[in-house]
Enzyme design. Sequence first.
Site, PDB file in Angstrom:
ATOM      1  N   GLN A 222       1.209  -0.853   0.158  1.00  0.00           N
ATOM      2  CA  GLN A 222      -0.016  -0.003  -0.242  1.00  0.00           C
ATOM      3  C   GLN A 222       0.648   1.393   0.198  1.00  0.00           C
ATOM      4  O   GLN A 222       0.637   2.521   0.009  1.00  0.00           O
ATOM      5  CB  GLN A 222      -1.184   0.506   1.124  1.00  0.00           C
ATOM      6  CG  GLN A 222      -1.755  -1.226   1.213  1.00  0.00           C
ATOM      7  CD  GLN A 222      -2.366  -1.243   2.443  1.00  0.00           C
ATOM      8  OE1 GLN A 222      -2.900  -2.169   3.355  1.00  0.00           O
ATOM      9  NE2 GLN A 222      -3.022  -0.090   2.404  1.00  0.00           N
ATOM     10  N   ARG A 372      -8.037  -1.044   8.143  1.00  0.00           N
ATOM     11  CA  ARG A 372      -9.236  -0.039   7.890  1.00  0.00           C
ATOM     12  C   ARG A 372     -10.053   1.028   9.268  1.00  0.00           C
ATOM     13  O   ARG A 372     -10.860   1.176   9.192  1.00  0.00           O
ATOM     14  CB  ARG A 372     -10.534  -0.892   7.528  1.00  0.00           C
ATOM     15  CG  ARG A 372     -11.637   0.546   6.513  1.00  0.00           C
ATOM     16  CD  ARG A 372     -12.279  -1.400   6.076  1.00  0.00           C
ATOM     17  NE  ARG A 372     -13.073  -0.359   4.511  1.00  0.00           N
ATOM     18  CZ  ARG A 372     -13.505  -0.851   3.658  1.00  0.00           C
ATOM     19  NH1 ARG A 372     -14.065  -1.944   3.537  1.00  0.00           N
ATOM     20  NH2 ARG A 372     -14.212  -0.118   2.992  1.00  0.00           N
ATOM     21  N   CYS A 373      -8.351   1.742   8.968  1.00  0.00           N
ATOM     22  CA  CYS A 373      -8.851   2.605  10.669  1.00  0.00           C
ATOM     23  C   CYS A 373      -7.763   3.610  10.680  1.00  0.00           C
ATOM     24  O   CYS A 373      -6.723   3.364  10.445  1.00  0.00           O
ATOM     25  CB  CYS A 373      -8.969   1.666  12.417  1.00  0.00           C
ATOM     26  SG  CYS A 373      -8.177   1.782  13.243  1.00  0.00           S
ATOM     27  N   GLU A 742     -12.989   4.122   5.272  1.00  0.00           N
ATOM     28  CA  GLU A 742     -13.212   3.518   7.012  1.00  0.00           C
ATOM     29  C   GLU A 742     -14.191   3.588   7.634  1.00  0.00           C
ATOM     30  O   GLU A 742     -14.216   3.026   8.713  1.00  0.00           O
ATOM     31  CB  GLU A 742     -11.902   3.298   7.110  1.00  0.00           C
ATOM     32  CG  GLU A 742     -11.007   4.648   7.792  1.00  0.00           C
ATOM     33  CD  GLU A 742      -9.667   4.867   8.842  1.00  0.00           C
ATOM     34  OE1 GLU A 742      -8.663   4.848   7.684  1.00  0.00           O
ATOM     35  OE2 GLU A 742      -9.555   6.012   9.111  1.00  0.00           O
TER      36      GLU A 742
END
Length: 788
Positions: A222, A372-373, A742
């Site tokens: 990523q 996702r945070c 998110e």
Amino acid sequence: MTLRTSPEVGGMGHAVKRKEDPRFIRGQGTYVDDIELPGMLYLDIVRSPYAHATIKNIDTSKALAIPGVLDVITGATLAQYNLHWMPTLMSDMQMVLPVEKVMYQAQEVAAVLATDRYTAADGVAAVEVAYEPLPVVVDPFKALEPGAPVLRTDKPGKTDNRIFHWEVGDKAATDRAFRDAAVTVKEDIYIPRIHVCSIETCGCVAQFDRVSGQLTVWMTTQAPHAIRTVFALVAGHVGLAEHKIRIISPDIGGGFGGKVPVYPGYVIAVAAAVLTGKPVKWIEDRMENLQADSFARDYHITAELAAQRDGTLTALRIKTLADHGYTDAAANPSKFPAGLFHICTGSYDFRAAHVEVDGVYTNKPPGGIAYRCSFRVTEAVHTIERMVDIMAHELQMDPAEFRKKNFIQPERFPYTSALGWEYDSGNYGAALDLAMHKIGYAELRREQAEKRQRGELMGIGISSFTEIVGAGPSKHFDILGIKMFDSCEIRIHPTGKVIARFGTKSQGQGHETTYAQILAEELGIPVADIQVEEGDTDTAPYGLGTYASRSTPTAGAAAAIASRKIRDKARKIAAHLLEASEEDLDWEPGKFFVKGSPERSKTIQEITFAAYTNHPQGMEAGLEAVSYYDPPNLTFPFGSYICVVDIDKGTGEVKIRRFVAVDDCGNIINPMIVEGQIHGGLTMGLAPALFEEISYDAQGNIQQGSFMDYLVPTAMETPNWETDKTCTPSPHHPLGAKGIGESATVGAPAAIANAVVDALWHLGVRHIDIPITPEKVWQCLRANGVTA
Ligand code: CDP
């Protein structure tokens, strides 16, 4: 997140790679595993069955006797080049391959290099490792007890298992507020380990050209630029310089934070490619991914709230034990060892707050990825939203009214929280009102009261969360010292066609669409004429990558700023072409025209052509711009979610009857993409609320090592999400946009947990830790005398 590939069935150990396994049939895709190069070798990894053990011997003779097995790489091999340890994202150290002992079950022990992947798997099965088990520390509380075995014996002088102690806020003022409070509540909340389980596992193809000294790595990352810098820093001493390293992050099948860290497999594959001069492929299988890659959450929280009798919240106090596994590999900005956990005052106006976090080593894989945070926001939101609900019930106030009474009011923005964040904008009451209206809150409360009379169990849960996304600003945020900004470079060709490159990297979020929309809007060039590229360090401008919903707040802003730089130059060229002064020109998307004479105009395409053929004397030719955007602040999206559950008294099963999600991410670039982000995010919030958890037995054996036990929800378990929105633009973002990726994962678990506890409060239930399984609910019901 919907249906996934079938689980591989089996116990702990290396998954059997069967030749008929459908994952091995090559398609024509553009993922790492689709890459096949002439002469390519395959890497597979021997993993430890023990959670803590000394390695007595590694016998590679049987593996090396297998035709096609070329080498077995061990820690000793890498130690010759000082590559057996590498830094984590938090500047701790992690093993690439061990030379002395293993620290968690499924840890990499050795790697087999072979001519095809099946032979590599056979080689793995033939490597014999002799272990001597060591005492295992699984419980982080026990890890801190005096006399607990010290796990990081590699750290000279380390006498305990504490990684860090961190605190923020005014302790004295908070303690005072608790002493003076009319009502206080306290709860222990555990937020368990979970795993991102992206559809594509991790992997790479490494290729080293011995003639040019060029290393190319196609990898599932990523953050390609940061990875290139880390590779150069770690392997500079063996001759890998940054300009000779090219990281290409092709299409990625989901990242969710799990593809930010550098895993040993990547490094071993690169080492093998450099040593052999052949391309080397390493692809994790599903069980390796689940058992050994970095995990999220694992926070043991004790939270307290203080309030006045009229329901005004006054103070928040939190103590947390953070289980980081055997190394601190958390994907946190360096300054914040507990990430952005101190957003835990949430949407509420507290006068005082104090938070303490202790990081602890245990015999588990590294934890702390931002699943996702935005770096621990999910933990913060779950805590505050559970606690606010507990306090409302304690005060016998309606949880919605209680929230509204304590929300930070719209006129207070920008608002500085008791823990030091400056919230950019918000209108929490509007989002909650809309959610209540949409779900028919008052009617549901009436229905609940009636059902309770009849002994039926129905609950309504609210989560009115505030997010914090878009790291930088660089004055506060860095990863391994690299400042957190992001970038966009735009080049317009003479015929008006655009190539735009970014420092971020989409993993399915649709950047190719939304970035093109921003450019089209800003430049007046059709979307079809704009090519968006990310993920190649040889071509894209430097950036910190995509995670923590940072792309829109950073690179999205960079796209707008770079476009505006181009427009400024285009104005000068238009003035030259129209023989007018710049001040006399007006812009409408796609053309400049002379004020009051719209027929005297030049389109952006005409201007672009002139930038290469007829630009003013003294001006540089071409139409290009780059922006490295360092945001002045984070963005603070928010939302109000309401969940309605019915509970089966016989089985303890929780049925989500309705779930309304109202989100606010400021101005929206692409409503359909945002809707998709919210739907996927909600399902990823449902997952830890009801199903997913990674736990270990006393010997450190993982209890959910395959999809037989780790219950990823499918379409069958997912309710119908009802979504809506309010719009409160960010005042500092050039487009007024906030991140959204998110929000739903962050906000959903508390709404579900609050609904379940709301259904059971009258029975004496105050809290149930997620995942709220039927068994936990059933035990609660039985403990409180409820039978079917
Ligand atoms: O960093 P990441 O892409 O995961 O998160 P994000 O910035 O929240 O963006 C997720 C997707 O939603 C991207 O395609 C964004 O461009 C899009 N988005 C949008 O259309 N409008 C917003 N206000 C926020 C995001």
